[in-house]
Design an enzyme around this catalytic site. Structure first.
Site, short mmCIF file in Angstrom:
data_model
loop_
_atom_site.label_atom_id
_atom_site.label_comp_id
_atom_site.label_asym_id
_atom_site.label_seq_id
_atom_site.Cartn_x
_atom_site.Cartn_y
_atom_site.Cartn_z
N ASN A 223 -3.33 7.46 9.54
CA ASN A 223 -4.54 6.64 9.47
C ASN A 223 -4.43 5.45 10.42
O ASN A 223 -3.42 5.28 11.10
CB ASN A 223 -4.79 6.19 8.02
N ASP A 293 -2.64 9.83 1.10
CA ASP A 293 -2.74 10.35 -0.27
C ASP A 293 -2.19 11.77 -0.38
O ASP A 293 -1.72 12.17 -1.43
CB ASP A 293 -4.20 10.32 -0.73
N PRO A 319 3.36 11.17 -3.69
CA PRO A 319 3.65 10.28 -4.81
C PRO A 319 2.97 8.93 -4.59
O PRO A 319 2.81 8.51 -3.44
CB PRO A 319 5.17 10.13 -4.75
N ASP A 320 2.56 8.30 -5.65
CA ASP A 320 2.01 6.93 -5.54
C ASP A 320 3.20 5.99 -5.64
O ASP A 320 3.81 5.83 -6.70
CB ASP A 320 0.99 6.66 -6.65
N PHE A 337 -2.45 -3.61 -3.03
CA PHE A 337 -3.60 -3.93 -2.18
C PHE A 337 -4.65 -2.85 -2.39
O PHE A 337 -4.31 -1.70 -2.69
CB PHE A 337 -3.19 -3.98 -0.70
N LYS A 351 -7.69 -0.48 -10.45
CA LYS A 351 -6.36 -0.10 -9.92
C LYS A 351 -5.26 -0.98 -10.47
O LYS A 351 -4.13 -0.53 -10.67
CB LYS A 351 -6.36 -0.22 -8.38
N LYS A 355 -2.45 1.25 -12.13
CA LYS A 355 -1.13 1.32 -11.49
C LYS A 355 -0.13 0.35 -12.14
O LYS A 355 0.98 0.19 -11.63
CB LYS A 355 -1.25 1.03 -10.00
O1 C5P Z 1 -5.01 4.12 -4.64
P1 C5P Z 1 -5.06 3.30 -3.40
O2 C5P Z 1 -4.46 3.99 -2.21
O3 C5P Z 1 -6.36 2.68 -3.08
O4 C5P Z 1 -4.11 2.07 -3.77
C1 C5P Z 1 -3.75 1.12 -2.84
C2 C5P Z 1 -2.44 0.48 -3.26
O5 C5P Z 1 -1.51 1.43 -3.70
C3 C5P Z 1 -1.79 -0.19 -2.09
O6 C5P Z 1 -1.04 -1.27 -2.58
C4 C5P Z 1 -0.91 0.91 -1.53
O7 C5P Z 1 0.15 0.40 -0.75
C5 C5P Z 1 -0.43 1.58 -2.79
N1 C5P Z 1 -0.15 3.01 -2.64
C6 C5P Z 1 1.13 3.49 -2.76
N2 C5P Z 1 1.38 4.81 -2.67
C7 C5P Z 1 0.39 5.69 -2.48
C8 C5P Z 1 -0.93 5.23 -2.35
C9 C5P Z 1 -1.16 3.89 -2.43
O8 C5P Z 1 2.06 2.67 -2.91
N3 C5P Z 1 0.65 6.97 -2.41
#
Ligand code: C5P
Length: 421
Positions: A223, A293, A319-320, A337, A351, A355
């Site tokens: 991105n 994602d 993974p998140d 963020f 979020k 999270k």
């Molecule tokens: O769900 P979203 O991508 O909008 O969430 C943004 C936040 O989650 C940011 O702080 C980003 O760095 C973190 N994030 C993460 N791992 C992912 C997706 C997002 O740490 N796979």
């Protein structure tokens, strides 16, 4: 105040130039000190004026040059006592034998020798002279006295001299002198930050930039994230006294001063390093990275050849990272963020809860003037309920200023200094 530690803000240097052929190097020294962000005022002895004119230094420093002790005009502007008080450092370069001798015995018969006695600032001397004069017993005796009096002596270089001799006595190059001065102020600034800074003693981990998800050995999904916000935050945390580890995706930015950087490519690698940081001990985790994602389910071993009108690539969820770290038992203070194009506040607040974050900073990326590649940002910050803190609107400003305000927000949440809602 800026948190960019590569430039020293608002420090004043009085550069005293005495009589010696090395005076020409001091003209370049003024430039280098100005480049590093110092305010520079130049004092010249009479001897110095035989080698180079005050006008040169006036043009380079942007300030009038001080040459006389008892000059009514000069005293009406910035007299010797004001100059002595103004200085954060008195740098004598080149320092002649004569000046060293005057300093050693405490003479006060011209502007510079008077300034030396009148200032409380550190004094540095960069002696430059013929090698025989440097070696003379009287010179060495005077230097010893000055060292005992707390003066910092910058050793001269060895080499061929303007007089034809070879030996010790050459003034170091301006770049070298400017670097030594800059290092000195950086160290002093760092010592204060480590003791009194908002994040003193904390280990902060920042994720930044995009991730790159391989399709085959030559192609990837990624991105437009530039990493600017994360890098600015890493610099701001360091300036606030923290130890900082920056886990960076592929970006073309210089590592901020004092920050440990670990480069990664994919989301899986970013998570792996983030988990290692938890083992190392992490107090604050700031997730600015724009993590992909999804990643490619099966990365092709060889370059995929062009064939047919369609190519289907199957993706699986990444993974998140921030959510995974937040679920750990010994979790740090978690900052996330959110970049949204609509319902910004609502999605961000969602979020924060989903999270399990302590704080979330969100921005509206549909605005063309802020976000991604821009040097500016504007954000709204929400805190988890237990902090009982009101949301904060950070108005449009440089990413450095926004980073500084985010550091303040983290500090306030950690100390819960805000009035309960
Ligand atoms: O769900 P979203 O991508 O909008 O969430 C943004 C936040 O989650 C940011 O702080 C980003 O760095 C973190 N994030 C993460 N791992 C992912 C997706 C997002 O740490 N796979």
């Amino acid at each position: 105040m800026s948190f960019d530690l590569s430039v020293i803000p608002n420090k004043n240097i009085v550069l005293a130039v005495t009589g010696g052929i090395a005076a020409y190097k001091s003209a370049i020294l003024v430039r280098r000190l100005k480049d590093a962000g110092f305010n520079v005022r130049v004092v010249m002895t009479q001897g110095a004026q035989a080698f180079i004119t005050p006008l040169t230094f006036q043009a380079l420093s942007g300030n009038s040059v001080h040459t006389e002790l008892l000059n009514p005009e000069a005293e009406a502007g910035m007299g010797h006592i004001e100059l002595a008080r103004w200085a954060d450092l008195l740098l004598v370069a080149p320092a002649s034998c004569n000046t060293l001798a005057k300093f050693a015995v405490g003479l006060a018969d011209d502007l510079l020798s008077t300034l030396y006695l009148a200032t409380k600032s550190p004094v540095w001397v960069a002696p430059a002279m013929n090698q025989q004069m440097w070696a003379a017993k009287a010179t060495q005796r005077n230097l010893n006295t000055l060292v005992e009096d707390g003066v910092h002596v910058i050793m001269p270089d060895a080499g061929s001299q303007a007089c034809g001799d070879v030996g010790l006595g050459r003034m170091p190059e301006p770049e070298d002198l400017a670097r030594q001065v800059t290092d000195y102020f950086h160290k002093a600034q760092r010592a204060i930050a480590e003791k009194f800074g908002m994040l003193a003693g904390r280990h902060v981990v920042v994720t930044a930039g995009p991730t790159r998800e391989a399709i085959d050995p030559v192609r990837y999904i990624s991105n437009h994230s530039t990493g600017k916000m994360g890098f600015a935050l890493a610099a701001a945390c360091y300036a606030a006294g923290a130890k900082v580890t920056l886990i960076a995706g592929p970006v073309s930015l210089d590592t901020p001063n004092g920050v440990r950087r670990i480069n990664v490519s994919s989301a899986v690698q970013m998570l792996e390093i983030s988990m290692q940081m938890l083992d190392e001990g992490c107090d604050i985790f700031i997730a600015t990275a724009a993590v992909a994602d999804y990643r490619v389910a099966e990365v092709a071993e060889h370059k995929i050849k062009k064939a047919g009108d369609e190519l289907n690539v199957s993706l699986i969820k990444n993974p998140d990272i921030v959510a995974t770290i937040a679920q750990q038992q010994k979790r740090p203070f978690m900052v996330g963020f959110a970049a949204e194009t609509r319902n910004v506040e609502e999605y961000a607040a969602g979020k924060l809860v989903a999270k399990k974050l302590d704080m979330i900073a969100c921005n509206d990326v549909s605005r063309p003037d802020i976000g991604f590649a821009s040097d500016e940002n504007a954000m709204i910050v929400f805190f988890a309920e237990q902090y009982q803190m009101q949301k904060r609107d950070l108005e449009k400003a440089s990413k450095q200023e926004i980073a500084q305000q985010l550091v303040e927000a983290i500090h306030d949440a950690l100390h819960n200094e805000i009035e309960p809602v």
